[in-house]
Design a protein around this motif. Sequence first.
Motif, PDB file in Angstrom:
ATOM      1  N   LEU A 171       0.839  -1.194   0.000  1.00  0.00           N
ATOM      2  CA  LEU A 171       0.000   0.000   0.000  1.00  0.00           C
ATOM      3  C   LEU A 171       0.881   1.253   0.000  1.00  0.00           C
ATOM      4  CD1 LEU A 171      -2.921   1.120   0.259  1.00  0.00           C
ATOM      5  CD2 LEU A 171      -2.631   0.950   2.748  1.00  0.00           C
ATOM      6  N   LEU A 172       0.535   2.221  -0.842  1.00  0.00           N
ATOM      7  CA  LEU A 172       1.325   3.454  -0.863  1.00  0.00           C
ATOM      8  C   LEU A 172       1.250   4.154   0.492  1.00  0.00           C
ATOM      9  CD1 LEU A 172      -0.696   6.055  -2.967  1.00  0.00           C
ATOM     10  CD2 LEU A 172      -1.592   3.833  -2.263  1.00  0.00           C
ATOM     11  N   ILE A 173       2.333   4.807   0.883  1.00  0.00           N
ATOM     12  CA  ILE A 173       2.423   5.442   2.202  1.00  0.00           C
ATOM     13  C   ILE A 173       1.314   6.488   2.388  1.00  0.00           C
ATOM     14  CG2 ILE A 173       4.162   7.144   1.406  1.00  0.00           C
ATOM     15  CD1 ILE A 173       4.025   5.586   4.913  1.00  0.00           C
ATOM     16  N   HIS A 174       0.921   7.118   1.286  1.00  0.00           N
ATOM     17  CA  HIS A 174      -0.095   8.185   1.359  1.00  0.00           C
ATOM     18  C   HIS A 174      -1.435   7.713   1.907  1.00  0.00           C
ATOM     19  CE1 HIS A 174       2.789   8.655  -1.860  1.00  0.00           C
ATOM     20  NE2 HIS A 174       2.686   9.967  -1.759  1.00  0.00           N
ATOM     21  N   LEU A 175      -1.694   6.406   1.737  1.00  0.00           N
ATOM     22  CA  LEU A 175      -2.976   5.877   2.205  1.00  0.00           C
ATOM     23  C   LEU A 175      -2.790   4.876   3.343  1.00  0.00           C
ATOM     24  CD1 LEU A 175      -4.799   5.253  -1.202  1.00  0.00           C
ATOM     25  CD2 LEU A 175      -4.989   7.222   0.314  1.00  0.00           C
ATOM     26  N   GLN A 179      -2.815   1.240   8.134  1.00  0.00           N
ATOM     27  CA  GLN A 179      -1.876   0.106   8.044  1.00  0.00           C
ATOM     28  C   GLN A 179      -0.680   0.309   8.973  1.00  0.00           C
ATOM     29  OE1 GLN A 179       0.739  -0.228   4.664  1.00  0.00           O
ATOM     30  NE2 GLN A 179       0.502  -2.448   4.537  1.00  0.00           N
ATOM     31  N   MET A 180      -0.183   1.550   9.038  1.00  0.00           N
ATOM     32  CA  MET A 180       1.024   1.816   9.813  1.00  0.00           C
ATOM     33  C   MET A 180       0.804   1.658  11.318  1.00  0.00           C
ATOM     34  SD  MET A 180       3.297   2.356   7.550  1.00  0.00           S
ATOM     35  CE  MET A 180       4.702   3.184   8.281  1.00  0.00           C
ATOM     36  N   LYS A 181      -0.465   1.650  11.738  1.00  0.00           N
ATOM     37  CA  LYS A 181      -0.740   1.475  13.169  1.00  0.00           C
ATOM     38  C   LYS A 181      -0.794   0.002  13.560  1.00  0.00           C
ATOM     39  CE  LYS A 181      -3.584   5.619  13.391  1.00  0.00           C
ATOM     40  NZ  LYS A 181      -4.975   5.881  12.989  1.00  0.00           N
ATOM     41  N   LYS A 182      -0.814  -0.883  12.544  1.00  0.00           N
ATOM     42  CA  LYS A 182      -0.956  -2.313  12.828  1.00  0.00           C
ATOM     43  C   LYS A 182       0.342  -2.903  13.376  1.00  0.00           C
ATOM     44  CE  LYS A 182      -4.391  -3.397   9.292  1.00  0.00           C
ATOM     45  NZ  LYS A 182      -4.582  -4.090   8.013  1.00  0.00           N
ATOM     46  N   GLU A 185       3.154  -8.154  12.495  1.00  0.00           N
ATOM     47  CA  GLU A 185       2.663  -9.430  11.940  1.00  0.00           C
ATOM     48  C   GLU A 185       1.373  -9.260  11.155  1.00  0.00           C
ATOM     49  OE1 GLU A 185       0.341 -11.059  15.951  1.00  0.00           O
ATOM     50  OE2 GLU A 185       1.897 -12.267  15.005  1.00  0.00           O
ATOM     51  N   LYS A 186       0.708  -8.103  11.316  1.00  0.00           N
ATOM     52  CA  LYS A 186      -0.558  -7.869  10.618  1.00  0.00           C
ATOM     53  C   LYS A 186      -0.438  -6.854   9.481  1.00  0.00           C
ATOM     54  CE  LYS A 186      -3.398 -10.292  13.338  1.00  0.00           C
ATOM     55  NZ  LYS A 186      -4.203 -11.401  12.814  1.00  0.00           N
ATOM     56  N   VAL A 187       0.716  -6.190   9.379  1.00  0.00           N
ATOM     57  CA  VAL A 187       0.898  -5.149   8.363  1.00  0.00           C
ATOM     58  C   VAL A 187       0.638  -5.725   6.977  1.00  0.00           C
ATOM     59  CG1 VAL A 187       2.640  -3.733   7.212  1.00  0.00           C
ATOM     60  CG2 VAL A 187       2.425  -3.667   9.686  1.00  0.00           C
ATOM     61  N   ILE A 188       1.209  -6.882   6.737  1.00  0.00           N
ATOM     62  CA  ILE A 188       0.913  -7.664   5.533  1.00  0.00           C
ATOM     63  C   ILE A 188       0.516  -9.040   6.031  1.00  0.00           C
ATOM     64  CG2 ILE A 188       1.888  -8.752   3.464  1.00  0.00           C
ATOM     65  CD1 ILE A 188       1.651  -5.769   3.073  1.00  0.00           C
ATOM     66  N   GLU A 189      -0.630  -9.535   5.624  1.00  0.00           N
ATOM     67  CA  GLU A 189      -1.076 -10.841   6.103  1.00  0.00           C
ATOM     68  C   GLU A 189      -0.910 -11.908   5.027  1.00  0.00           C
ATOM     69  OE1 GLU A 189      -4.251 -10.949   9.026  1.00  0.00           O
ATOM     70  OE2 GLU A 189      -4.612  -8.837   8.610  1.00  0.00           O
ATOM     71  N   GLY A 190      -0.937 -13.162   5.474  1.00  0.00           N
ATOM     72  CA  GLY A 190      -0.654 -14.277   4.574  1.00  0.00           C
ATOM     73  C   GLY A 190      -1.441 -14.244   3.268  1.00  0.00           C
ATOM     74  N   GLU A 191      -2.714 -13.920   3.354  1.00  0.00           N
ATOM     75  CA  GLU A 191      -3.540 -13.931   2.143  1.00  0.00           C
ATOM     76  C   GLU A 191      -3.268 -12.723   1.236  1.00  0.00           C
ATOM     77  OE1 GLU A 191      -4.963 -16.147   0.638  1.00  0.00           O
ATOM     78  OE2 GLU A 191      -5.572 -17.670   2.084  1.00  0.00           O
ATOM     79  N   GLN A 192      -2.489 -11.780   1.733  1.00  0.00           N
ATOM     80  CA  GLN A 192      -2.137 -10.635   0.875  1.00  0.00           C
ATOM     81  C   GLN A 192      -0.872 -10.898   0.063  1.00  0.00           C
ATOM     82  OE1 GLN A 192      -2.116  -7.717   4.071  1.00  0.00           O
ATOM     83  NE2 GLN A 192      -3.983  -6.778   3.260  1.00  0.00           N
TER      84      GLN A 192
END
Length: 456
Positions: A171-175, A179-182, A185-192
């Motif tokens: 995900l671009l930093i602008h949006l 995400q940045m608060k996660k 281990e959840k920032v990017i998840e397995g299904e992503q």
Amino acid sequence: METKTVWETYSYETKRECEGFCKEYMDFLSRAKTERECIAAFRQQLEADGYRPLGFYQKERKGLGPGDKVYEVHMDKTLVAFHIGSQPMEDGMNILAAHLDSPRLDLKQAPLYEKEGLVYLDTHYYGGIKKYQWVSMPLALHGVVIKEDGQRVELTMGEEPREPVFFISDLLIHLAQEQMKKKAEKVIEGEQLDVIIGSRELEPILRLLEEKYGITEEDFFSAEIEVVPAGQAREAGLDRSMVLAYGQDDKVCAYGACRAFIEDETPQRTDCLLLVDKEEIGSVGATGMESGFFENMVAEVLSLMEKGKEAVWLSTRRCLSKSRMLSADVNSGFDPTFGDCFEGKNSSYLGRGMVLSKFSGSSGKSGGNDANPEFIAYLRRIFGEKRIMFQMAELGKVDLGGGGTIAYIPARYGMEVVDCGIAVLNMHAPWEAADKGDIYEMKRGMSAFLTAKNNH
Ligand code: MN
Ligand code: MN
């Protein structure tokens, strides 16, 4: 204790040998990223040195004796080789063991899909990874597709400079405020972790797979395709002191072990090389260390050597219980950036030589192997004679995590086993770093272990 680096102790001549060795090691890493590719490379090295498959000796009814060189590959993912020594095999072997599998993303069995014109391959990660490390970087595909009729299609896409690569979007930093608060281990998840392989819809991609590789969508049912970082192993550092590459855990140990094994020309005790798969997911399965393959092959070799003698099962047990093993795997090198995760006195450091770990495991050494001080003293003695630089280390601070290796599994036979290896930085990351001096010193240490005279 003195803290010299390996490099400081090397003569001009040894430095040149080390550089040559690491160059060959990097060439190997650049083309062998999967278990199957490693097996192919090692098989070639062994054949070139006169090793023949077990079946060759069985068919010729030649039997096996001192000096003979035999190997066997199981399911293209695990390998054992023996160089028969002048002493009876029942007196035990000197075994070098390492694993060939590395953390990665495997394609699912129904991987292909399209969303808004973008075409994806769905993956399921293999081994311990930090998922966020795998996004927005060039990726390659390596693997095999077995067609219904048994025909085998080998694939490598994304390694040649002119070949296209693949990637996973982030995900671009602008949006990314949410995400940045996660948690990490959840920032990017397995299904992503789905790999983008095109932006002009699915149909033309399917046609391309069919025309270029003869693969249909259903052929992925019987495929093993691994997504790995694209690109070659590189020298790292202005001083070119390190190697930065994918899969050094544990190909650095496998490569060193194979070289040390091949170089030992006249073993007293039988030399054994054992390269296994599936360590990163618990050594399970027919090609992991838990498999009966290794034990079966020891029995097969003994049955060709000792016809008419005692039951082979007994000599197999004797041989295994009297064997000694260096179970080689990488160690967590002290990383000053994360220094508070390590306990300095009992950590390994880049550039300070081969690592011996008396024990592995987590919490109260749970799930690990704990080597006997008698065996470690034996290794100190033979390393001392050959001036092998080594350091004692565990995996990090007590109670922060830990990890196991294959060592506890062969230890079941009652043999002496110790964990050894070298320090690496960012272990299990897409690119792992190791020091050239350590890489060579471990190979020297393995050679010293194999060539030690048995009167110790
Ligand atoms: Mn490992
Ligand atoms: Mn590992």
